[in-house]
Design a protein around this motif. Structure first.
Motif, PDB file in Angstrom:
ATOM      1  N   GLY A 245       4.377  -5.316  29.920  1.00 25.70           N
ATOM      2  CA  GLY A 245       5.568  -5.518  30.736  1.00 25.70           C
ATOM      3  C   GLY A 245       5.325  -5.208  32.199  1.00 25.70           C
ATOM      4  O   GLY A 245       5.769  -5.951  33.086  1.00 25.70           O
ATOM      5  N   ILE A 246       4.599  -4.131  32.482  1.00 24.90           N
ATOM      6  CA  ILE A 246       4.307  -3.769  33.875  1.00 24.90           C
ATOM      7  C   ILE A 246       3.374  -4.787  34.510  1.00 24.90           C
ATOM      8  O   ILE A 246       3.515  -5.142  35.684  1.00 24.90           O
ATOM      9  CB  ILE A 246       3.722  -2.343  33.942  1.00 24.90           C
ATOM     10  CG1 ILE A 246       4.797  -1.337  33.524  1.00 24.90           C
ATOM     11  CG2 ILE A 246       3.222  -2.026  35.342  1.00 24.90           C
ATOM     12  CD1 ILE A 246       4.284   0.078  33.350  1.00 24.90           C
ATOM     13  N   GLN A 247       2.421  -5.289  33.733  1.00 21.49           N
ATOM     14  CA  GLN A 247       1.547  -6.350  34.249  1.00 21.49           C
ATOM     15  C   GLN A 247       2.371  -7.560  34.682  1.00 21.49           C
ATOM     16  O   GLN A 247       2.146  -8.143  35.749  1.00 21.49           O
ATOM     17  CB  GLN A 247       0.541  -6.762  33.170  1.00 21.49           C
ATOM     18  CG  GLN A 247      -0.266  -8.017  33.501  1.00 21.49           C
ATOM     19  CD  GLN A 247      -1.205  -7.815  34.677  1.00 21.49           C
ATOM     20  OE1 GLN A 247      -1.696  -6.704  34.873  1.00 21.49           O
ATOM     21  NE2 GLN A 247      -1.450  -8.855  35.445  1.00 21.49           N
ATOM     22  N   ALA A 248       3.344  -7.947  33.868  1.00 25.19           N
ATOM     23  CA  ALA A 248       4.204  -9.079  34.205  1.00 25.19           C
ATOM     24  C   ALA A 248       5.003  -8.801  35.479  1.00 25.19           C
ATOM     25  O   ALA A 248       5.175  -9.684  36.332  1.00 25.19           O
ATOM     26  CB  ALA A 248       5.152  -9.388  33.049  1.00 25.19           C
ATOM     27  N   VAL A 270       6.966   8.230  33.296  1.00 28.73           N
ATOM     28  CA  VAL A 270       5.558   8.262  33.691  1.00 28.73           C
ATOM     29  C   VAL A 270       4.956   6.861  33.784  1.00 28.73           C
ATOM     30  O   VAL A 270       3.998   6.624  34.518  1.00 28.73           O
ATOM     31  CB  VAL A 270       4.744   9.145  32.719  1.00 28.73           C
ATOM     32  CG1 VAL A 270       4.678   8.511  31.342  1.00 28.73           C
ATOM     33  CG2 VAL A 270       3.351   9.404  33.256  1.00 28.73           C
ATOM     34  N   GLN A 271       5.547   5.890  33.063  1.00 30.04           N
ATOM     35  CA  GLN A 271       4.984   4.534  33.098  1.00 30.04           C
ATOM     36  C   GLN A 271       5.039   3.927  34.494  1.00 30.04           C
ATOM     37  O   GLN A 271       4.226   3.057  34.828  1.00 30.04           O
ATOM     38  CB  GLN A 271       5.709   3.627  32.092  1.00 30.04           C
ATOM     39  CG  GLN A 271       7.157   3.328  32.410  1.00 30.04           C
ATOM     40  CD  GLN A 271       8.117   4.329  31.803  1.00 30.04           C
ATOM     41  OE1 GLN A 271       7.726   5.455  31.494  1.00 30.04           O
ATOM     42  NE2 GLN A 271       9.361   3.930  31.620  1.00 30.04           N
ATOM     43  N   TRP A 272       5.984   4.388  35.313  1.00 32.82           N
ATOM     44  CA  TRP A 272       6.126   3.781  36.643  1.00 32.82           C
ATOM     45  C   TRP A 272       5.053   4.245  37.615  1.00 32.82           C
ATOM     46  O   TRP A 272       4.900   3.663  38.692  1.00 32.82           O
ATOM     47  CB  TRP A 272       7.525   4.030  37.188  1.00 32.82           C
ATOM     48  CG  TRP A 272       8.567   3.424  36.294  1.00 32.82           C
ATOM     49  CD1 TRP A 272       9.639   4.035  35.728  1.00 32.82           C
ATOM     50  CD2 TRP A 272       8.593   2.067  35.820  1.00 32.82           C
ATOM     51  NE1 TRP A 272      10.345   3.169  34.939  1.00 32.82           N
ATOM     52  CE2 TRP A 272       9.720   1.944  34.969  1.00 32.82           C
ATOM     53  CE3 TRP A 272       7.790   0.949  36.016  1.00 32.82           C
ATOM     54  CZ2 TRP A 272      10.048   0.753  34.340  1.00 32.82           C
ATOM     55  CZ3 TRP A 272       8.112  -0.232  35.375  1.00 32.82           C
ATOM     56  CH2 TRP A 272       9.232  -0.324  34.550  1.00 32.82           C
ATOM     57  N   THR A 273       4.297   5.286  37.263  1.00 33.92           N
ATOM     58  CA  THR A 273       3.164   5.651  38.114  1.00 33.92           C
ATOM     59  C   THR A 273       2.096   4.556  38.097  1.00 33.92           C
ATOM     60  O   THR A 273       1.330   4.418  39.044  1.00 33.92           O
ATOM     61  CB  THR A 273       2.549   6.986  37.655  1.00 33.92           C
ATOM     62  OG1 THR A 273       2.078   6.859  36.311  1.00 33.92           O
ATOM     63  CG2 THR A 273       3.589   8.100  37.711  1.00 33.92           C
ATOM     64  N   ILE A 274       2.051   3.792  37.015  1.00 29.23           N
ATOM     65  CA  ILE A 274       1.115   2.662  36.945  1.00 29.23           C
ATOM     66  C   ILE A 274       1.507   1.611  37.986  1.00 29.23           C
ATOM     67  O   ILE A 274       0.665   1.094  38.727  1.00 29.23           O
ATOM     68  CB  ILE A 274       1.121   2.034  35.545  1.00 29.23           C
ATOM     69  CG1 ILE A 274       0.945   3.088  34.459  1.00 29.23           C
ATOM     70  CG2 ILE A 274       0.044   0.966  35.426  1.00 29.23           C
ATOM     71  CD1 ILE A 274       1.204   2.584  33.062  1.00 29.23           C
TER      72      ILE A 274
END
Length: 514
Positions: A245-248, A270-274
């Motif tokens: 999802g973050i890649q998209a 924490v996923q938003w640090t990516i």
């Protein structure tokens, strides 16, 4: 697979996984009245014969699952359904779901081979299983699952005395600490018995059952609680969904300078640090501001502080706004401060499905989202049908879904027994809600992607496909796990389905508004 073009040129490493980065590529509606029954229609997959309560010969839902057994010992199920290949199968112990499939097939074939509601020792049923190559332990597990199916059918016909006798046998044989088949049977037998007690008006002594819906769904998104963190680290489902999802998102914001991410149901974040890391490394189109609006009930301020510290270390322009909502009924347009020059992203991880039992709340949230004019919306949901008004259909769908999930626990959490037991207790609460409750009390009501598509169409949402880079991201994540051969990634239309040994578990979809 039909995907959009993307040109990965480098990766950002985070937590052992890689986020693919692409070269920048150029790239007022009056809503209809919402009717819950028309958007989430009763799903009658099969009609149970009323003239012959002892037979499931026409129970097509159970037959559908049982028929899948013919593949189990002769094929290896690959991640891409378009590339399935038949290969000689090696001898292996059947998975939990495979045991249930055998039991389902046998129950359709031999629904009446019972004596006083118990399987007869030495009946040809058992010999047939041995002849099919099942071990003694597997045969016992199949017979136990057969008993559970028989009890569920008796409950569906309100034959509570006969059902209770079968459940006593199930509870005597099964245990919350035994093998995964017995653990699944234990949870479902417990739920069936609770349903019986409610139906006959007898107090259970357990008090009012109110499952913690937020806790149930924490198992799917990163949480700071140890059992859920262990699931995140050891079982690939959540990482696949988040990284893909973050890649998209990274691909869609390649030329955007002001980005407003609205996370509905944020937890530790924490996923938003990516995403921050990827934005901080952009050179051709420097970021002017990353704004995160976080919706939640507790702990949001601490999440904001942690993300602000990360942004500062990356020298990334950043702002964070918490929106505290103890009840999603209170969501309003004015809570979200959007600007005309912002690229607005809605991230909805396992939140919409929690509102199916509250259609007015779900309708209100979707209207608010629509009024924010987001550029894209990322949706993660459980890919299962737990909303059928038919009790027996719902029971069978849930039985096979949770059998697959418990099998993943057994494979991936072998070294984390305490965490596994905690997660199975949480899932046991969900099973009890699906099986034992009806009406407003039944609030675990997952539906499949086909139903969500019909729902989103009412809000003039258009599904977007995932690029090759995003799908490659999913494959990269899977390869990091020892259980990679069991985790499957398929496509349903343009959405991504993450599963376990071919059984759908979660969906990831991407949407824009017309």
């Amino acid at each position: 697979m039909e995907v959009e073009e993307a040109n990965p040129i480098s990766t950002v490493e985070y937590g052992g996984a890689h986020l693919l980065k692409d070269q920048p590529i150029s790239n007022d509606v009056i809503l209809d009245e919402f009717h819950f029954d028309s958007v989430f229609p009763p799903t009658e997959l099969a009609q149970i014969p009323t003239r012959d309560p002892s037979s499931l010969a026409s129970f097509e839902l159970l037959r559908k699952y049982g028929n899948g057994f013919k593949k189990l010992k002769g094929e290896i199920i690959l991640s891409d359904k378009s590339a399935h290949e038949s290969t000689p199968a090696v001898s292996h112990r059947l998975s939990t779901e495979e045991i249930m499939r055998v039991a389902g097939a046998r129950y359709v074939q031999f629904p009446t081979q019972m004596s006083d509601d118990y399987l007869m020792p030495g009946h040809p049923f058992g010999f047939a299983l041995s002849a099919a190559g099942l071990s003694e332990d597997e045969t016992r597990d199949v017979e136990l699952a057969h008993l559970l199916l028989a009890a569920a059918e008796k409950v569906s016909y309100r034959q509570y005395d006969r059902a209770s006798r079968l459940l006593l046998r199930c509870e005597w044989i099964s245990s919350a600490k035994a093998n995964p088949v017995q653990r699944v049977v234990f949870r479902f037998a417990e739920a069936l018995q609770e349903r019986i007690e409610k139906e006959i008006g007898r107090a259970t002594g357990k008090g009012v059952f109110e499952p913690n819906i937020d806790e149930i769904f924490q198992g799917f998104i990163i949480s700071s609680h140890l059992p859920f963190l262990t699931v995140y680290k050891q079982i690939p489902f959540t990482q696949i969904l988040l990284f893909t999802g973050i890649q998209a998102i990274v691909e869609k914001i390649a030329f955007q300078r002001k980005i407003h991410l609205i996370d509905i149901g944020i937890r530790c974040g924490v996923q938003w640090t990516i995403l921050m890391q990827a934005l901080a490394e952009r050179r051709d189109c420097p970021i002017e501001l990353l704004k995160i609006t976080a919706v939640g009930s507790t702990g949001i301020e601490e999440t904001g502080k942690r993300l602000a510290n990360v942004a500062e270390s990356l020298n990334l322009p950043f702002s964070f706004k918490p929106v505290l909502l103890p009840d999603m009924n209170d969501v309003k347009d004015e809570l979200f401060e959007t600007e005309d020059d912002e690229y607005v992203i809605i991230f909805a991880p396992h939140i919409l499905g929690t509102m199916i039992s509250r259609p007015t709340c779900l309708e209100n949230l979707m209207r608010v989202i629509r009024n924010l004019y987001p550029s894209i919306m990322v949706v993660i949901e459980t890919e299962a049908n737990h909303n059928s008004p038919s009790f027996l259909n719902r029971f069978i769908e849930a039985l096979f879904f949770y059998s697959a999930y418990y099998d993943s626990f057994d494979t991936c959490l072998k070294q984390y027994d305490a965490d596994r037991m905690r997660m199975e207790t949480v899932f046991g609460d969900a099973i009890r809600n699906i099986v034992a409750e009806e009406g407003a009390e039944r609030n675990i009501r997952n539906v499949t992607m086909d139903v969500w598509r019909a729902f989103f169409a009412r809000y003039r949402m258009v599904e977007i496909g995932f690029s090759e880079a995003a799908l490659s991201q999913a494959s990269l994540v899977v390869k990091r796990f020892a259980c990679r051969s069991s985790c499957t990634i398929d496509k349903n239309g343009k959405c991504v389905i993450v599963g376990w040994k071919g059984s759908p578990i979660h969906s990831l979809s991407l949407w824009k508004f017309r």
